[in-house]
Design a protein around this motif. Sequence first.
Motif, PDB file in Angstrom:
ATOM      1  N   PHE A  38       0.826  -1.204   0.000  1.00 61.27           N
ATOM      2  CA  PHE A  38       0.000   0.000   0.000  1.00 61.27           C
ATOM      3  C   PHE A  38       0.860   1.255   0.000  1.00 61.27           C
ATOM      4  O   PHE A  38       0.520   2.254  -0.652  1.00 61.27           O
ATOM      5  N   ASN A  39       1.984   1.241   0.718  1.00 63.81           N
ATOM      6  CA  ASN A  39       2.888   2.385   0.730  1.00 63.81           C
ATOM      7  C   ASN A  39       3.436   2.669  -0.666  1.00 63.81           C
ATOM      8  O   ASN A  39       3.520   3.827  -1.092  1.00 63.81           O
ATOM      9  N   PHE A  40       3.806   1.604  -1.387  1.00 63.62           N
ATOM     10  CA  PHE A  40       4.304   1.784  -2.749  1.00 63.62           C
ATOM     11  C   PHE A  40       3.183   2.232  -3.682  1.00 63.62           C
ATOM     12  O   PHE A  40       3.408   3.001  -4.619  1.00 63.62           O
ATOM     13  N   PHE A  41       1.978   1.746  -3.414  1.00 66.41           N
ATOM     14  CA  PHE A  41       0.829   2.150  -4.221  1.00 66.41           C
ATOM     15  C   PHE A  41       0.603   3.656  -4.108  1.00 66.41           C
ATOM     16  O   PHE A  41       0.431   4.351  -5.115  1.00 66.41           O
ATOM     17  N   THR A  42       0.632   4.181  -2.892  1.00 57.66           N
ATOM     18  CA  THR A  42       0.395   5.610  -2.687  1.00 57.66           C
ATOM     19  C   THR A  42       1.598   6.461  -3.094  1.00 57.66           C
ATOM     20  O   THR A  42       1.448   7.641  -3.416  1.00 57.66           O
ATOM     21  N   LEU A  43       2.795   5.854  -3.094  1.00 66.94           N
ATOM     22  CA  LEU A  43       4.016   6.594  -3.421  1.00 66.94           C
ATOM     23  C   LEU A  43       3.933   7.250  -4.787  1.00 66.94           C
ATOM     24  O   LEU A  43       4.313   8.410  -4.966  1.00 66.94           O
ATOM     25  N   TRP A  44       3.428   6.483  -5.773  1.00 68.21           N
ATOM     26  CA  TRP A  44       3.423   6.969  -7.148  1.00 68.21           C
ATOM     27  C   TRP A  44       2.087   7.561  -7.585  1.00 68.21           C
ATOM     28  O   TRP A  44       1.984   8.101  -8.685  1.00 68.21           O
ATOM     29  N   MET A  45       1.045   7.438  -6.762  1.00 70.70           N
ATOM     30  CA  MET A  45      -0.278   7.882  -7.183  1.00 70.70           C
ATOM     31  C   MET A  45      -0.329   9.380  -7.508  1.00 70.70           C
ATOM     32  O   MET A  45      -1.022   9.817  -8.423  1.00 70.70           O
ATOM     33  N   GLY A  46       0.396  10.171  -6.741  1.00 69.99           N
ATOM     34  CA  GLY A  46       0.363  11.612  -6.976  1.00 69.99           C
ATOM     35  C   GLY A  46       1.463  12.118  -7.881  1.00 69.99           C
ATOM     36  O   GLY A  46       1.453  13.278  -8.294  1.00 69.99           O
ATOM     37  N   ALA A  47       2.428  11.257  -8.220  1.00 69.13           N
ATOM     38  CA  ALA A  47       3.608  11.702  -8.957  1.00 69.13           C
ATOM     39  C   ALA A  47       3.321  12.071 -10.403  1.00 69.13           C
ATOM     40  O   ALA A  47       4.075  12.830 -11.016  1.00 69.13           O
ATOM     41  N   VAL A  48       2.255  11.525 -10.984  1.00 74.29           N
ATOM     42  CA  VAL A  48       1.998  11.749 -12.415  1.00 74.29           C
ATOM     43  C   VAL A  48       1.364  13.110 -12.687  1.00 74.29           C
ATOM     44  O   VAL A  48       1.450  13.630 -13.795  1.00 74.29           O
ATOM     45  N   HIS A  49       0.700  13.678 -11.684  1.00 74.18           N
ATOM     46  CA  HIS A  49      -0.022  14.929 -11.907  1.00 74.18           C
ATOM     47  C   HIS A  49       0.885  16.126 -11.655  1.00 74.18           C
ATOM     48  O   HIS A  49       0.827  16.771 -10.606  1.00 74.18           O
ATOM     49  N   ASN A  50       1.715  16.438 -12.642  1.00 72.53           N
ATOM     50  CA  ASN A  50       2.546  17.628 -12.560  1.00 72.53           C
ATOM     51  C   ASN A  50       2.508  18.347 -13.905  1.00 72.53           C
ATOM     52  O   ASN A  50       2.081  17.789 -14.914  1.00 72.53           O
ATOM     53  N   ILE A  51       2.955  19.578 -13.923  1.00 70.22           N
ATOM     54  CA  ILE A  51       2.820  20.422 -15.110  1.00 70.22           C
ATOM     55  C   ILE A  51       3.583  19.872 -16.320  1.00 70.22           C
ATOM     56  O   ILE A  51       3.026  19.810 -17.421  1.00 70.22           O
ATOM     57  N   PRO A  52       4.859  19.436 -16.188  1.00 68.79           N
ATOM     58  CA  PRO A  52       5.547  18.870 -17.354  1.00 68.79           C
ATOM     59  C   PRO A  52       4.833  17.653 -17.941  1.00 68.79           C
ATOM     60  O   PRO A  52       4.828  17.479 -19.163  1.00 68.79           O
ATOM     61  N   ASN A  53       4.228  16.804 -17.101  1.00 70.63           N
ATOM     62  CA  ASN A  53       3.495  15.648 -17.617  1.00 70.63           C
ATOM     63  C   ASN A  53       2.301  16.082 -18.455  1.00 70.63           C
ATOM     64  O   ASN A  53       2.033  15.518 -19.526  1.00 70.63           O
ATOM     65  N   TYR A  54       1.545  17.066 -17.966  1.00 74.13           N
ATOM     66  CA  TYR A  54       0.406  17.564 -18.734  1.00 74.13           C
ATOM     67  C   TYR A  54       0.874  18.248 -20.020  1.00 74.13           C
ATOM     68  O   TYR A  54       0.226  18.157 -21.064  1.00 74.13           O
ATOM     69  N   THR A  55       2.009  18.941 -19.944  1.00 70.82           N
ATOM     70  CA  THR A  55       2.571  19.573 -21.134  1.00 70.82           C
ATOM     71  C   THR A  55       2.968  18.518 -22.161  1.00 70.82           C
ATOM     72  O   THR A  55       2.754  18.690 -23.368  1.00 70.82           O
ATOM     73  N   ALA A  56       3.540  17.411 -21.682  1.00 72.81           N
ATOM     74  CA  ALA A  56       3.917  16.319 -22.578  1.00 72.81           C
ATOM     75  C   ALA A  56       2.699  15.741 -23.289  1.00 72.81           C
ATOM     76  O   ALA A  56       2.731  15.474 -24.490  1.00 72.81           O
ATOM     77  N   VAL A  57       1.606  15.556 -22.552  1.00 74.82           N
ATOM     78  CA  VAL A  57       0.380  15.041 -23.165  1.00 74.82           C
ATOM     79  C   VAL A  57      -0.125  16.011 -24.225  1.00 74.82           C
ATOM     80  O   VAL A  57      -0.609  15.603 -25.289  1.00 74.82           O
ATOM     81  N   GLY A  58      -0.009  17.319 -23.956  1.00 76.66           N
ATOM     82  CA  GLY A  58      -0.378  18.303 -24.965  1.00 76.66           C
ATOM     83  C   GLY A  58       0.409  18.106 -26.243  1.00 76.66           C
ATOM     84  O   GLY A  58      -0.123  18.254 -27.354  1.00 76.66           O
ATOM     85  N   GLY A  59       1.686  17.739 -26.108  1.00 72.72           N
ATOM     86  CA  GLY A  59       2.509  17.442 -27.281  1.00 72.72           C
ATOM     87  C   GLY A  59       2.107  16.137 -27.952  1.00 72.72           C
ATOM     88  O   GLY A  59       2.115  16.026 -29.186  1.00 72.72           O
ATOM     89  N   PHE A  60       1.737  15.124 -27.151  1.00 73.51           N
ATOM     90  CA  PHE A  60       1.306  13.837 -27.713  1.00 73.51           C
ATOM     91  C   PHE A  60       0.077  14.007 -28.606  1.00 73.51           C
ATOM     92  O   PHE A  60      -0.082  13.284 -29.593  1.00 73.51           O
ATOM     93  N   LEU A  61      -0.789  14.957 -28.248  1.00 67.99           N
ATOM     94  CA  LEU A  61      -2.011  15.184 -29.017  1.00 67.99           C
ATOM     95  C   LEU A  61      -1.738  15.815 -30.372  1.00 67.99           C
ATOM     96  O   LEU A  61      -2.653  15.998 -31.170  1.00 67.99           O
ATOM     97  N   LEU A  62      -0.476  16.145 -30.643  1.00 68.19           N
ATOM     98  CA  LEU A  62      -0.100  16.724 -31.936  1.00 68.19           C
ATOM     99  C   LEU A  62       0.665  15.744 -32.808  1.00 68.19           C
ATOM    100  O   LEU A  62       1.213  16.117 -33.840  1.00 68.19           O
ATOM    101  N   LEU A  63       0.709  14.479 -32.412  1.00 69.07           N
ATOM    102  CA  LEU A  63       1.483  13.480 -33.148  1.00 69.07           C
ATOM    103  C   LEU A  63       0.730  12.882 -34.327  1.00 69.07           C
ATOM    104  O   LEU A  63       1.318  12.172 -35.131  1.00 69.07           O
ATOM    105  N   GLY A  64      -0.544  13.142 -34.439  1.00 63.33           N
ATOM    106  CA  GLY A  64      -1.332  12.559 -35.509  1.00 63.33           C
ATOM    107  C   GLY A  64      -2.217  11.422 -35.064  1.00 63.33           C
ATOM    108  O   GLY A  64      -2.982  10.877 -35.869  1.00 63.33           O
ATOM    109  N   LEU A  65      -2.127  11.029 -33.782  1.00 66.19           N
ATOM    110  CA  LEU A  65      -3.006  10.006 -33.237  1.00 66.19           C
ATOM    111  C   LEU A  65      -4.339  10.630 -32.832  1.00 66.19           C
ATOM    112  O   LEU A  65      -4.430  11.835 -32.618  1.00 66.19           O
ATOM    113  N   SER A  66      -5.358   9.807 -32.697  1.00 63.18           N
ATOM    114  CA  SER A  66      -6.638  10.285 -32.197  1.00 63.18           C
ATOM    115  C   SER A  66      -6.554  10.419 -30.680  1.00 63.18           C
ATOM    116  O   SER A  66      -5.680   9.823 -30.048  1.00 63.18           O
ATOM    117  N   PRO A  67      -7.456  11.197 -30.064  1.00 64.66           N
ATOM    118  CA  PRO A  67      -7.449  11.308 -28.600  1.00 64.66           C
ATOM    119  C   PRO A  67      -7.559   9.946 -27.916  1.00 64.66           C
ATOM    120  O   PRO A  67      -6.890   9.712 -26.897  1.00 64.66           O
TER     121      PRO A  67
END
Length: 486
Positions: free
Chosen positions: A37-66
């Motif tokens: 459970f400690n390891f489960f919670t360790l990474w749960m909040g790590a993905v929600h940061n500004i560079p990650n969201y910025t990266a997804v914004g770039g992924f949406l320009l690769l030609g793939l569908s949402p």
Amino acid sequence: MVEQGNGIPLDSKLFEKRGYNKDIMPKPVEQRNSSAFNFFTLWMGAVHNIPNYTAVGGFLLLGLSPLQVIIALVLSSFLIALLLVANGYAGSKYGIPFAMHLRHTYGDIGAKLPGILRGVVAGIAWFGLQTYAGSQALLILISKVFPGFTHIGDGATFLGITIPGFIAFIIFWVINFAIGFGGGDVLNKFTAFLNPLIYIVFGGMTIWGIYVAGGVGNIVHYDLDSNSGLLYPALLAFFLIFNSLLGVWAGPGSSVADFTQNSKSTKSQIIGQTAGIVVAQTLFAVASVSIIIGGSIYIGHQEWNILTIINEWSSFWAILVALGVLLLTTISTNATSNIIPAAYQLSALFPKIVNYKRGVMIASIVSVLIMPWKMMENEDSIFVFLNMIGAILGPVTGVMIVHFYFVAKCKINIDELYFDVNVKERAIPKVNQAAYIATIIGVVVCLLGFLPGFKVISDFSWFIGFLSSGLIYLLLKSLNKKEQGA
């Protein structure tokens, strides 16, 4: 001298006499308290940061569908989890930290270079990027409270950044520096509070994105304007996303033993890390695409930067809460994952003149000199940064995994690792030349991708570095065995 495996160590004074502090000593079973459970919670909040969201914004320009981007993000979670679990096995089995995991792979002196690549180069670069990303959120908050703030300097720039932007950067830089200077332990005390808050806020933002888009169908079928410079066939575009996200996780992926050394068992870290990464990344996939596309529909044009979307909201309090949570997650991850490893590696490199606090000062100053705002100028620059990190750490991780699983056969002799009791056979050499050669070749090959005409190497740098260095190292060790047997 000491017991191997799960029974180490018996006498901590033995380690202290040889110059090992408590952070470097192998953790005995009674001190390993991290559950699944400690390891489960360790990474749960790590993905929600500004560079990650910025990266997804770039992924949406690769030609793939949402929908394809969402699927790619979900599938990437299994690769990230595999990386963390596989490279974390040495830590959970023997209780050793990253520094000693490196020593086992590269040798006593040889461990310094890959340690620098992880802690200094990648650590400082990520610290600078996260600090700048957070400062942009802070700039929006300040401008909402003091509307005239953004007009300071009348558009003049300093080192390629506006005066208000630089002031916000320095303010946020000082906050991160102060926390890093005092140590990151205090951050763990509010993790239990922060993680639920993250999912409440971003869950609400996801619902908002779906609502303003007019439903899930409009998000899934949104017509994306792709960037022709980043177009790939669908399968390669998937791997480009995998490569970028492995670049995001390249730092923790290489130094994950610092976390898994505290695991109650290997099973705990396998279950906890896999569940945490897969669940977190799946929720992030849905949230990020919904927020960015929903926000794009809301403001009337395609937008890749989540901060621009938040800035368009009419409610000051909604902006305050959303950006406040982003700032908290940035401070938390920045201290524990970036500035602290950088400071320790600088201390290890220059032990006579640099202690931890001086390391924090040096790393913090360098993080300004590299002008991290250049890494987020547009949707393309974030790819360059992530690919650079992949080029540096992919080879290191490849060699570490090959050494532990195929050369050492998952066995580490703690006596030899810490006390050099088997000097005649040089079980732990000063420099593992084969590991060095393989790593350097891998890094050089990956860095070629930043030259004109070799962009494809850069776009898949983590995979190329990981596989090339791992295979070269395995080949060199095999040839060495044949020569010794001849």
